[in-house]
Motif scaffolding. Structure first.
Motif, PDB file in Angstrom:
ATOM      1  N   SER A 134      52.778  23.234  68.985  1.00 49.77           N
ATOM      2  CA  SER A 134      54.025  23.333  69.536  1.00 49.77           C
ATOM      3  C   SER A 134      55.041  23.674  68.708  1.00 49.77           C
ATOM      4  O   SER A 134      54.844  23.634  67.570  1.00 49.77           O
ATOM      5  CB  SER A 134      54.574  21.781  69.984  1.00 49.77           C
ATOM      6  OG  SER A 134      54.481  20.968  68.975  1.00 49.77           O
ATOM      7  N   PHE A 135      56.124  24.444  69.371  1.00 51.44           N
ATOM      8  CA  PHE A 135      56.998  25.102  68.518  1.00 51.44           C
ATOM      9  C   PHE A 135      58.108  25.580  69.631  1.00 51.44           C
ATOM     10  O   PHE A 135      58.025  25.425  70.737  1.00 51.44           O
ATOM     11  CB  PHE A 135      56.814  26.352  67.896  1.00 51.44           C
ATOM     12  CG  PHE A 135      56.132  27.383  68.595  1.00 51.44           C
ATOM     13  CD1 PHE A 135      56.669  28.314  69.235  1.00 51.44           C
ATOM     14  CD2 PHE A 135      54.653  27.157  68.758  1.00 51.44           C
ATOM     15  CE1 PHE A 135      56.158  29.178  70.046  1.00 51.44           C
ATOM     16  CE2 PHE A 135      53.930  28.409  69.623  1.00 51.44           C
ATOM     17  CZ  PHE A 135      54.704  29.141  70.218  1.00 51.44           C
ATOM     18  N   THR A 136      59.375  25.538  68.880  1.00 51.78           N
ATOM     19  CA  THR A 136      60.650  25.917  69.623  1.00 51.78           C
ATOM     20  C   THR A 136      61.110  27.184  69.050  1.00 51.78           C
ATOM     21  O   THR A 136      61.438  27.203  68.059  1.00 51.78           O
ATOM     22  CB  THR A 136      61.672  24.770  69.645  1.00 51.78           C
ATOM     23  OG1 THR A 136      61.153  23.681  69.901  1.00 51.78           O
ATOM     24  CG2 THR A 136      62.986  25.161  70.260  1.00 51.78           C
ATOM     25  N   ILE A 137      61.524  28.091  69.965  1.00 49.79           N
ATOM     26  CA  ILE A 137      62.343  29.377  69.644  1.00 49.79           C
ATOM     27  C   ILE A 137      63.452  29.852  70.615  1.00 49.79           C
ATOM     28  O   ILE A 137      63.292  29.486  71.735  1.00 49.79           O
ATOM     29  CB  ILE A 137      61.378  30.702  69.709  1.00 49.79           C
ATOM     30  CG1 ILE A 137      60.001  30.494  68.793  1.00 49.79           C
ATOM     31  CG2 ILE A 137      62.021  32.010  69.353  1.00 49.79           C
ATOM     32  CD1 ILE A 137      59.208  31.674  69.053  1.00 49.79           C
ATOM     33  N   ASP A 138      64.687  29.683  69.694  1.00 48.95           N
ATOM     34  CA  ASP A 138      65.932  30.068  70.702  1.00 48.95           C
ATOM     35  C   ASP A 138      66.168  28.830  71.706  1.00 48.95           C
ATOM     36  O   ASP A 138      66.566  29.219  72.729  1.00 48.95           O
ATOM     37  CB  ASP A 138      65.874  31.367  71.223  1.00 48.95           C
ATOM     38  CG  ASP A 138      65.802  32.397  70.507  1.00 48.95           C
ATOM     39  OD1 ASP A 138      66.461  32.197  69.290  1.00 48.95           O
ATOM     40  OD2 ASP A 138      65.421  33.602  70.628  1.00 48.95           O
ATOM     41  N   GLY A 139      65.821  27.696  71.183  1.00 47.67           N
ATOM     42  CA  GLY A 139      66.201  26.675  72.194  1.00 47.67           C
ATOM     43  C   GLY A 139      65.022  26.277  73.368  1.00 47.67           C
ATOM     44  O   GLY A 139      65.045  25.322  73.960  1.00 47.67           O
ATOM     45  N   LYS A 140      64.073  27.396  73.318  1.00 48.20           N
ATOM     46  CA  LYS A 140      63.026  27.205  74.397  1.00 48.20           C
ATOM     47  C   LYS A 140      61.921  26.553  73.733  1.00 48.20           C
ATOM     48  O   LYS A 140      61.359  26.940  72.599  1.00 48.20           O
ATOM     49  CB  LYS A 140      62.745  28.376  74.804  1.00 48.20           C
ATOM     50  CG  LYS A 140      63.672  28.784  75.695  1.00 48.20           C
ATOM     51  CD  LYS A 140      63.349  30.287  76.473  1.00 48.20           C
ATOM     52  CE  LYS A 140      64.753  30.934  77.285  1.00 48.20           C
ATOM     53  NZ  LYS A 140      64.298  32.114  77.911  1.00 48.20           N
ATOM     54  N   VAL A 143      47.860  37.637  62.319  1.00 44.83           N
ATOM     55  CA  VAL A 143      49.166  37.148  62.325  1.00 44.83           C
ATOM     56  C   VAL A 143      49.849  37.689  63.372  1.00 44.83           C
ATOM     57  O   VAL A 143      50.054  39.103  63.155  1.00 44.83           O
ATOM     58  CB  VAL A 143      49.870  37.236  60.755  1.00 44.83           C
ATOM     59  CG1 VAL A 143      51.165  36.740  60.810  1.00 44.83           C
ATOM     60  CG2 VAL A 143      48.835  36.532  59.623  1.00 44.83           C
ATOM     61  N   TYR A 144      50.642  36.860  64.329  1.00 48.93           N
ATOM     62  CA  TYR A 144      51.523  37.559  65.142  1.00 48.93           C
ATOM     63  C   TYR A 144      52.848  37.526  64.666  1.00 48.93           C
ATOM     64  O   TYR A 144      53.385  36.411  64.110  1.00 48.93           O
ATOM     65  CB  TYR A 144      51.283  36.993  66.435  1.00 48.93           C
ATOM     66  CG  TYR A 144      49.879  37.124  67.178  1.00 48.93           C
ATOM     67  CD1 TYR A 144      49.555  38.288  67.996  1.00 48.93           C
ATOM     68  CD2 TYR A 144      48.834  36.271  66.856  1.00 48.93           C
ATOM     69  CE1 TYR A 144      48.347  38.381  68.447  1.00 48.93           C
ATOM     70  CE2 TYR A 144      47.440  36.401  67.351  1.00 48.93           C
ATOM     71  CZ  TYR A 144      47.434  37.593  68.007  1.00 48.93           C
ATOM     72  OH  TYR A 144      46.056  37.792  68.706  1.00 48.93           O
ATOM     73  N   LYS A 145      53.946  38.192  65.020  1.00 49.72           N
ATOM     74  CA  LYS A 145      55.185  38.067  64.869  1.00 49.72           C
ATOM     75  C   LYS A 145      56.122  38.224  66.101  1.00 49.72           C
ATOM     76  O   LYS A 145      55.625  39.117  67.281  1.00 49.72           O
ATOM     77  CB  LYS A 145      55.806  39.219  64.072  1.00 49.72           C
ATOM     78  CG  LYS A 145      57.416  38.905  63.572  1.00 49.72           C
ATOM     79  CD  LYS A 145      57.708  40.022  62.513  1.00 49.72           C
ATOM     80  CE  LYS A 145      58.886  39.885  62.008  1.00 49.72           C
ATOM     81  NZ  LYS A 145      59.534  40.992  60.903  1.00 49.72           N
ATOM     82  N   TRP A 146      57.046  37.366  66.438  1.00 50.29           N
ATOM     83  CA  TRP A 146      57.899  37.277  67.450  1.00 50.29           C
ATOM     84  C   TRP A 146      58.655  38.295  67.665  1.00 50.29           C
ATOM     85  O   TRP A 146      59.487  38.470  66.707  1.00 50.29           O
ATOM     86  CB  TRP A 146      58.844  36.072  67.510  1.00 50.29           C
ATOM     87  CG  TRP A 146      59.376  35.725  68.835  1.00 50.29           C
ATOM     88  CD1 TRP A 146      60.827  35.933  69.042  1.00 50.29           C
ATOM     89  CD2 TRP A 146      58.992  35.087  69.919  1.00 50.29           C
ATOM     90  NE1 TRP A 146      61.121  35.570  70.100  1.00 50.29           N
ATOM     91  CE2 TRP A 146      60.077  34.869  70.937  1.00 50.29           C
ATOM     92  CE3 TRP A 146      57.896  34.669  70.552  1.00 50.29           C
ATOM     93  CZ2 TRP A 146      60.047  34.667  72.048  1.00 50.29           C
ATOM     94  CZ3 TRP A 146      57.699  34.166  71.930  1.00 50.29           C
ATOM     95  CH2 TRP A 146      58.876  34.139  72.703  1.00 50.29           C
ATOM     96  N   GLN A 147      58.520  39.525  68.502  1.00 55.41           N
ATOM     97  CA  GLN A 147      59.371  40.608  68.583  1.00 55.41           C
ATOM     98  C   GLN A 147      59.787  40.830  70.361  1.00 55.41           C
ATOM     99  O   GLN A 147      58.662  40.830  71.117  1.00 55.41           O
ATOM    100  CB  GLN A 147      58.535  41.619  68.055  1.00 55.41           C
ATOM    101  CG  GLN A 147      58.473  41.586  66.496  1.00 55.41           C
ATOM    102  CD  GLN A 147      58.021  42.867  66.006  1.00 55.41           C
ATOM    103  OE1 GLN A 147      56.916  43.655  66.617  1.00 55.41           O
ATOM    104  NE2 GLN A 147      57.653  43.020  64.786  1.00 55.41           N
ATOM    105  N   HIS A 152      59.877  34.386  63.341  1.00 54.15           N
ATOM    106  CA  HIS A 152      59.034  33.497  63.835  1.00 54.15           C
ATOM    107  C   HIS A 152      57.570  34.210  63.992  1.00 54.15           C
ATOM    108  O   HIS A 152      57.223  35.565  64.105  1.00 54.15           O
ATOM    109  CB  HIS A 152      59.206  33.086  65.205  1.00 54.15           C
ATOM    110  CG  HIS A 152      60.793  32.670  65.457  1.00 54.15           C
ATOM    111  ND1 HIS A 152      61.071  31.272  65.254  1.00 54.15           N
ATOM    112  CD2 HIS A 152      61.958  33.167  65.830  1.00 54.15           C
ATOM    113  CE1 HIS A 152      62.393  31.090  65.518  1.00 54.15           C
ATOM    114  NE2 HIS A 152      62.930  32.218  65.810  1.00 54.15           N
ATOM    115  N   TYR A 153      56.403  33.433  63.416  1.00 52.54           N
ATOM    116  CA  TYR A 153      55.101  33.806  63.239  1.00 52.54           C
ATOM    117  C   TYR A 153      54.287  32.925  63.968  1.00 52.54           C
ATOM    118  O   TYR A 153      54.576  31.574  64.295  1.00 52.54           O
ATOM    119  CB  TYR A 153      54.691  34.024  61.677  1.00 52.54           C
ATOM    120  CG  TYR A 153      55.717  34.969  61.055  1.00 52.54           C
ATOM    121  CD1 TYR A 153      55.158  36.358  61.014  1.00 52.54           C
ATOM    122  CD2 TYR A 153      56.740  34.714  60.566  1.00 52.54           C
ATOM    123  CE1 TYR A 153      55.721  37.485  60.200  1.00 52.54           C
ATOM    124  CE2 TYR A 153      57.563  35.697  59.816  1.00 52.54           C
ATOM    125  CZ  TYR A 153      57.056  37.034  59.623  1.00 52.54           C
ATOM    126  OH  TYR A 153      57.686  37.908  58.836  1.00 52.54           O
TER     127      TYR A 153
END
Length: 663
Positions: A418-424, A507-511, A488-489
């Motif tokens: 689980s994780f949160t990115i930009d409030g989502k 390894v993935y990066k959030w783009q 974010h990865y």
């Protein structure tokens, strides 16, 4: 994580209970506060010492015509092999106003009775700390103070760590100095002596009055003395019976009653011998004293935790006003396949709730707003089909337990992240299972471990997760999310492709609002990824489980460092492991540690090694723990200085809880 995959057909046996592991000790332990002056006087050949009263305070005067007051270091550091690396001296003294030569408040001499390994002295209006550094070079660090020769009583603390010394006058003026060379961390204690008010010779003897000299092991004494009570600094009345009426330290077992803390007992000290913890009465409550960063002392056996069946994963979490819980991912048959949530009480973990699971692999706790969730990745017990149902549970305040909230169709799911990115809020699921693929040329079908893993997004209006993105994975066992340098990865541990275990993990990066593959790292049956941060650097540890080519569990696991400039992970260290299923990173004080969960070497008990980060030396082994084959390690910190390591038994019902003792 699971230790038995479809790629490797292995049947695990339940082993006979082994002998409990012995604690691996650091080289120095012992009570924290020691009356060095009292010990030296009681062991001296001099029957009566000169006691004088100046300004209502009594002190001892040390004449050069008498034998020097001394004590064997082994007398009060009986459990030590080497001198502790962090310590403090506490002095109450009144120096003469007319001295110009060096006078020693205390000294620590080597076996030849000539070499000064360490000393505290003053000369004119300068105070010095002399020592031998880690290169066996004599060093001296000094500070200037008019207080030395003002003819008044003073309370002085000299606090020493590996790289710094602090001089604290009367719980007020504090001066810190960086040591010219690091304090020697391997000073042998055999045949060494402490001398009080001298360096053994007549020349350099302290000619003033000394009221007390105490030695504090493993702690900066400032908080002990300056943040509690002036009672500690009261007059020292010494008797040859060894009685010390200056804030006596009462030694008790951890479970013993220590009495009520009140204004009358303010400043009283209690030392709990098993946990090596010092507590002070603050007038209304007892408080644990921890001055400066704590250090890992040694590991000892605490208890076993019996589960329904073998355990693949533990997940620790806290619920507000409810306490500390731990969910166990169990694998068994029939009812023993169910998993258990445990709750911590003062004696350990006790069963709290059983949940129906289907070859559970992993638990993931997370929170969205005021709701608390547990996600369980189920592999499925039906060998004829890789499909199973994984479940997200939600805490029901009314029922005071977890209830099913959402189901996911999965393919031998191995883990949730689980994780949160930009409030989502997002939830990622790693799928391992086989997929039937038709050959275009022949029309025959085959099974492949190329599988879609999923990233789900939480929809607040529907109070549910929906598919957000698919990831192409191959026998994926673990997903690890982390943030580094503002990005974010998500890293995927791919373990097997149906033919080989030496394959690429990704390894993935959030783009642009999705995860994009930026790096492929060759791994060998990778089963776990652990991200951690030391200083300003980011690391990724890969637990490699099995080499299919060599048919061997003895595989190097690897630690990588993320290069900020290149945006890629670079290998910095290979660490030998045996069937590694997990890495756990944890800290004690300022020190960083990792331990791998080793599961295979043909024995009922396996050595699991704790490594400590040592800068340019990378990770170095510091402790070896012999435990049941381990699929998961978790670090448990319940507060008030109590820390534990929990090991999940991948082959049996008895899991191990070990206690970390600090100093």
């Amino acid at each position: 994580m699971c230790s038995c995959r479809r790629l490797i057909l292995i049947c695990y046996a339940v082993y006979v209970l082994p002998v409990l592991p012995k604690p691996v000790k650091r080289q120095c332990t012992g009570p924290q506060v020691l009356d060095l002056l009292g010990l030296a006087l009681s062991e001296s050949k001099t029957a009566n010492w000169d006691i004088e009263v100046h300004d209502t305070r009594k002190g001892y005067r040390f004449s050069s015509s008498r034998h020097p007051a001394k004590v064997e270091a082994s007398t009060f550091l009986s459990s030590c092999v080497v001198f502790p690396s962090e310590f403090s001296f506490i002095f109450s003294f009144k120096a003469p106003t007319d001295t110009v030569n060096s006078e020693y408040l205390t000294s620590f001499l080597g076996p030849d009775r000539e070499t000064v390994l360490m000393a505290v002295r003053y000369k004119s209006d300068w105070l010095f700390f002399d020592y031998i550094d880690d290169r066996n070079t004599k060093q001296s660090v000094g500070v200037q103070s008019r207080l030395i020769k003002d003819g008044k009583w003073h309370d002085l603390i000299v606090a020493v760590s590996a790289a710094e010394v602090s001089f604290i006058w009367d719980c007020g003026t504090t001066t810190r100095r960086t040591l010219n060379g690091r304090f020697h961390d391997n000073l042998k204690l055999k045949s060494t002596r402490f001398y009080v008010a001298s360096r053994r010779k007549k020349r350099g003897r302290f000619t003033g009055l000394m009221q007390q000299l105490k030695f504090v092991v493993g702690s900066d004494a400032t908080s002990l003395l300056c943040h509690s009570s002036r009672h500690f600094w009261s007059a020292n009345r010494y008797s040859h019976s060894g009685t010390d009426e200056v804030t006596p330290v009462r030694v008790v077992d951890d479970g013993s009653e220590i009495g009520t803390c009140s204004l009358e007992s303010k400043g009283n000290l209690v030392y709990r011998s098993r946990s090596n913890r010092l507590e002070v009465c603050q007038g209304s409550r007892w408080e644990s004293i921890s001055a400066g960063p704590e250090r890992l002392d040694y590991i000892e056996d605490y208890t076993n935790l019996k589960t329904k069946s073998k355990t693949l994963d533990f997940e620790l979490f806290r619920l507000p006003d409810k306490g500390l819980f731990m969910a166990a991912a169990n694998q068994g048959r029939d009812r023993d396949m169910n998993s258990t949530i445990y709750k911590w009480n003062e004696h350990g973990f006790v069963p709290y709730q059983n949940l129906t699971t289907d070859m559970a692999q992993d638990w993931e706790y997370f929170r969205i707003g005021d709701d608390h969730f547990l996600a369980c990745a189920n592999q499925g017990a039906d060998e004829r089909s890789p499909h199973a149902t994984s479940t997200v549970y939600r805490w029901s305040e009314a029922k005071r337990k977890f209830v099913p909230h959402q189901y996911f169709l999965s393919s031998a799911a191995q883990s949730f992240e689980s994780f949160t990115i930009d409030g989502k809020h997002y939830l990622a699921m790693a799928n391992y299972g086989e997929t039937e693929i038709a050959d275009v040329g022949t029309g025959n079908s085959d099974h492949s471990l190329r599988q879609k893993s999923f990233v789900y997004e939480w929809q607040p209006d529907r109070r549910a997760f929906t598919v957000y993105q698919t990831l192409s994975t191959t026998g994926c066992v673990d997903l690890e999310y982390f943030e580094a340098y503002g990005s974010h990865y998500l890293a995927a541990a791919n373990s097997f492709d149906g033919d080989d275990s030496i394959i690429d993990s990704v390894v993935y990066k959030w783009q642009q609002s999705k995860f994009v593959a930026i790096q492929y790292i060759e791994t060998t049956g990778a089963h776990d990824l652990e991200h951690f941060e030391i200083g300003n650097s980011h690391y990724l540890a890969v637990a490699n489980y099995y080499d299919y080519r060599k048919k061997s569990y003895k595989v190097n696991s690897v630690v990588y460092r993320l290069s900020e400039s290149r945006g890629k992970f670079l290998k910095i260290q290979d660490i030998p492991t045996t069937g590694a299923l997990d890495w756990e990173y944890f800290t004690v004080g300022k020190d960083s540690y990792i331990i791998a969960g080793s599961s295979e070497d043909g024995k009922s008990k396996i050595d699991n090694t704790i490594y400590r980060w040592q800068g340019a030396e990378r990770f170095v082994p510091v402790h070896t723990l012999s435990v049941y084959p381990s699929s998961d390690w978790e670090m448990l910190d319940i507060g008030n200085g109590e820390k534990y390591l929990v090991s999940a038994n991948v082959k049996g019902k008895n899991n191990k809880i070990l206690r970390i003792l600090t100093y």
